[in-house]
Scaffold this motif. Sequence first.
Motif, PDB file in Angstrom:
ATOM      1  N   SER A   1       0.769  -1.007   0.066  1.00  0.00           N
ATOM      2  CA  SER A   1       0.115   0.166  -0.166  1.00  0.00           C
ATOM      3  C   SER A   1       0.347   1.381   0.216  1.00  0.00           C
ATOM      4  O   SER A   1       0.912   2.408  -1.054  1.00  0.00           O
ATOM      5  CB  SER A   1      -0.974  -0.181   1.268  1.00  0.00           C
TER       6      SER A   1
ATOM      7  N   GLY B   1       1.188   1.351  -4.138  1.00  0.00           N
ATOM      8  CA  GLY B   1       0.102   1.592  -3.933  1.00  0.00           C
ATOM      9  C   GLY B   1      -1.251   0.959  -4.317  1.00  0.00           C
ATOM     10  O   GLY B   1      -2.283   0.824  -4.842  1.00  0.00           O
TER      11      GLY B   1
ATOM     12  N   GLN C   1      -4.305  -1.630  -3.311  1.00  0.00           N
ATOM     13  CA  GLN C   1      -4.984  -1.548  -2.460  1.00  0.00           C
ATOM     14  C   GLN C   1      -5.888  -2.634  -2.219  1.00  0.00           C
ATOM     15  O   GLN C   1      -7.074  -3.667  -2.933  1.00  0.00           O
ATOM     16  CB  GLN C   1      -6.001  -0.907  -3.308  1.00  0.00           C
ATOM     17  N   CYS C   2      -5.297  -3.536  -1.186  1.00  0.00           N
ATOM     18  CA  CYS C   2      -5.650  -5.510  -0.784  1.00  0.00           C
ATOM     19  C   CYS C   2      -5.999  -5.003   0.981  1.00  0.00           C
ATOM     20  O   CYS C   2      -5.060  -3.495   1.456  1.00  0.00           O
ATOM     21  CB  CYS C   2      -4.844  -5.574  -1.485  1.00  0.00           C
TER      22      CYS C   2
ATOM     23  N   GLN D   1      -2.340  -2.488 -10.339  1.00  0.00           N
ATOM     24  CA  GLN D   1      -3.820  -3.051  -9.317  1.00  0.00           C
ATOM     25  C   GLN D   1      -4.756  -1.697  -8.394  1.00  0.00           C
ATOM     26  O   GLN D   1      -5.218  -1.655  -8.457  1.00  0.00           O
ATOM     27  CB  GLN D   1      -3.021  -4.254  -8.928  1.00  0.00           C
ATOM     28  N   GLY D   2      -3.402  -0.854  -8.151  1.00  0.00           N
ATOM     29  CA  GLY D   2      -3.951  -0.030  -7.028  1.00  0.00           C
ATOM     30  C   GLY D   2      -4.659   1.494  -7.922  1.00  0.00           C
ATOM     31  O   GLY D   2      -5.849   1.861  -7.657  1.00  0.00           O
TER      32      GLY D   2
ATOM     33  N   GLY E   1      -8.079  -0.177  -8.379  1.00  0.00           N
ATOM     34  CA  GLY E   1      -8.604  -1.162  -6.669  1.00  0.00           C
ATOM     35  C   GLY E   1      -8.945  -3.058  -6.205  1.00  0.00           C
ATOM     36  O   GLY E   1      -8.407  -3.447  -7.000  1.00  0.00           O
ATOM     37  N   ALA E   2      -9.555  -2.466  -5.071  1.00  0.00           N
ATOM     38  CA  ALA E   2      -9.513  -3.706  -4.440  1.00  0.00           C
ATOM     39  C   ALA E   2      -9.937  -4.860  -5.306  1.00  0.00           C
ATOM     40  O   ALA E   2      -9.952  -5.657  -4.924  1.00  0.00           O
ATOM     41  CB  ALA E   2      -9.572  -4.203  -3.264  1.00  0.00           C
TER      42      ALA E   2
END
Length: 477
Positions: free
Chosen positions: A161, A165, A167-168, A293-294, A297-298
């Motif tokens: 994170s 960056g 998001q998980c 991925q960031g 989004g998750a």
Amino acid sequence: MVHLTTALDPSSSVPLYEQLYHSLAGEMRSGTLSAGVRMPGKRRLAAELSVSVNTVDAAYQMLAAEGYLESRERSGFYVQEYLALPSRPAGLPQPPAPPVPPPAPPVRYDLSTRGVDPGLFPFRTWARLQKELLYSSPELLTHGDAQGDPALRRALAEYLSEYRGVQCGPHQIVVGAGLEYLLSLLAPLLPGMAAVETPGYPRAKQVLENSGVHCCCLPVDGDGLSVEALNRSDAAVCYVTPSHQFPTGVTMPAGRRAELLHWAARRPGGRYIIEDDYDSEFRFDTRPLPSLQGMAGADGPVVYLSTCSRSLAPSIRIAYMVLPEHLLPAWREKYRLYSGTVSRFEQQTLARFITEGYFTRHLARERVAYKARRDALAAALTAAFGPEELTLAGLHTGLHLLAKLRDPPPDDALRRAAEAEGVQLSLLSDYDLTGEAPSAAGTLVLGYGSLKDEACASVGETLKKVCTAAREASVTV
């Protein structure tokens, strides 16, 4: 009546019962003692061989345990049928022995792309943390979570994170013994054909295909994977290395990343991007872009993959994958009975290494060391060839660079000349997954992770000598 000709040697270091066992087993394998024959009684055979009854009994019991003999109550031991493998028919020639390759010259310069510098490994800190865990946490000898120890997944989630960056949550992370292992587990969850980059990472394509996923090879341009070619394909998945495309070194800009995400979004739940965050830790001259991925989004269409093989050591088989939220139920249903594949002690050591701040400091030291080595190698190449004869690319990120020759000899001649000089390197054409990319000819892929600092000054002249020898050899042919 069976008469045995077994001869035992009391002076041998092999016990008598073992000698008798091997002798009788050999006679059964050869057919001298055929199936169904009743063996002599233990007392009679002991008297004939001048040994104790216990010796004969031990041999018979071993033969019975291995299926040579069958014990029948109140009747004795009988020879069972021996199922031998069929022998080669008489007269059939033996297959020729494979040729023994001549010994390769010793490696003077290791310019392979997979190398890292073991001298940069944080031996003292890693050993201290692991020793403390060995003495204080005996519970780590028991089974752990199949997705990875929670402490490591929490540490990874916080690190990703902050620095990538991503998001998980920790529940989305899967820890496994290497990128190939995780990719092979992911493959059955994918919805269809996968697009892979060319030139690209041959191992990823092989793992996907070995796992039943059909692959198509799409070209890479100056911005990474061609989304135009991706749109024309039937692929439902694409495997990309956006932070540092392997092997060209291209970094995918934000605009191309947005195009890639739009491609996946046009078919929600039916398309996925596998983001291999290759060499993202080693960005020397510019600030790294956040992960795909960031941006997604998750619960977006991106599966994030990374490993500690480059930042720590290849032998520490710790890789990790971040799954979208909606893939977690399918993952758990399919792999809920699997066991973890990474030692819990190494997982906990890495967790502490990250949470106590050692990992970021270690990466900072590595960047300084590798950047200096990159600069020394680039200077040596420029001095030996000159800017008119050689163009360098891919210098900003990762542990390898590309050196494109202006007037290159054939790649086969380059390979032979490099081997003769003890230079271990790759050519860009080695990573062409289609065999149809002549533009890759004459481009050297030079890894400097394993290159000794003191060797950088001389490697340029050696590669110049390799190119000259390759040109002369190609003219002679």
